[in-house]
Design a protein around this motif. Structure first.
Motif, short mmCIF file in Angstrom:
data_model
loop_
_atom_site.label_atom_id
_atom_site.label_comp_id
_atom_site.label_asym_id
_atom_site.label_seq_id
_atom_site.Cartn_x
_atom_site.Cartn_y
_atom_site.Cartn_z
N LYS A 30 0.82 -1.21 0.00
CA LYS A 30 0.00 0.00 0.00
C LYS A 30 0.86 1.26 0.00
CE LYS A 30 -3.76 -0.38 -0.42
NZ LYS A 30 -4.40 -0.58 -1.74
N GLU A 33 2.40 1.78 -3.37
CA GLU A 33 1.37 2.22 -4.30
C GLU A 33 1.16 3.73 -4.17
OE1 GLU A 33 -3.30 1.15 -5.07
OE2 GLU A 33 -2.01 -0.41 -4.23
N VAL A 39 1.97 -0.71 -8.60
CA VAL A 39 1.59 -1.86 -7.80
C VAL A 39 2.70 -2.89 -7.86
CG1 VAL A 39 -0.08 -3.73 -7.52
CG2 VAL A 39 -0.86 -1.46 -8.19
#
Length: 102
Positions: A30, A33, A39
């Protein structure tokens, strides 16, 4: 840059994330990202974590429930610093050279 090996991009993203504090796998995914607008899949992440750990650039901490947090080591911080300084130099030169194309 040698310390990061030929798979530098995921390693740089992971080290950059861990420079901000300890994180487990999902938290790394996360944070990366948000940080890089990219990703990193679990396979790529855990392969890179394994390589970084083998090189002594990160260390796994005791598991919390089913999550295993990682943290950057002093060697990892130094490797990241060297990589980013070289990247900054390359970026500076590249941007200067691109001015001729503007």
């Amino acid at each position: 840059m040698e310390a990061l090996g030929r798979f530098a991009e995921p390693s740089v993203l992971i080290l950059t994330s861990l420079a901000g504090g300890e994180k487990h796998g999902y938290a790394l995914i996360k944070d990366i990202e948000e940080l890089a607008d990219t990703v990193v899949g679990p396979g790529t992440l855990y392969a890179a974590l394994s390589r970084l750990q083998e090189r002594g650039l990160i260390e796994a901490l005791p598991a919390e429930d089913r999550r295993r947090p990682y943290r950057i080591t002093a060697a990892g911080a130094e490797a990241l610093r060297e990589y980013l300084q070289q990247a900054r130099q390359i970026s500076r030169v590249g941007l200067k050279r691109l001015q001729a194309w503007a």
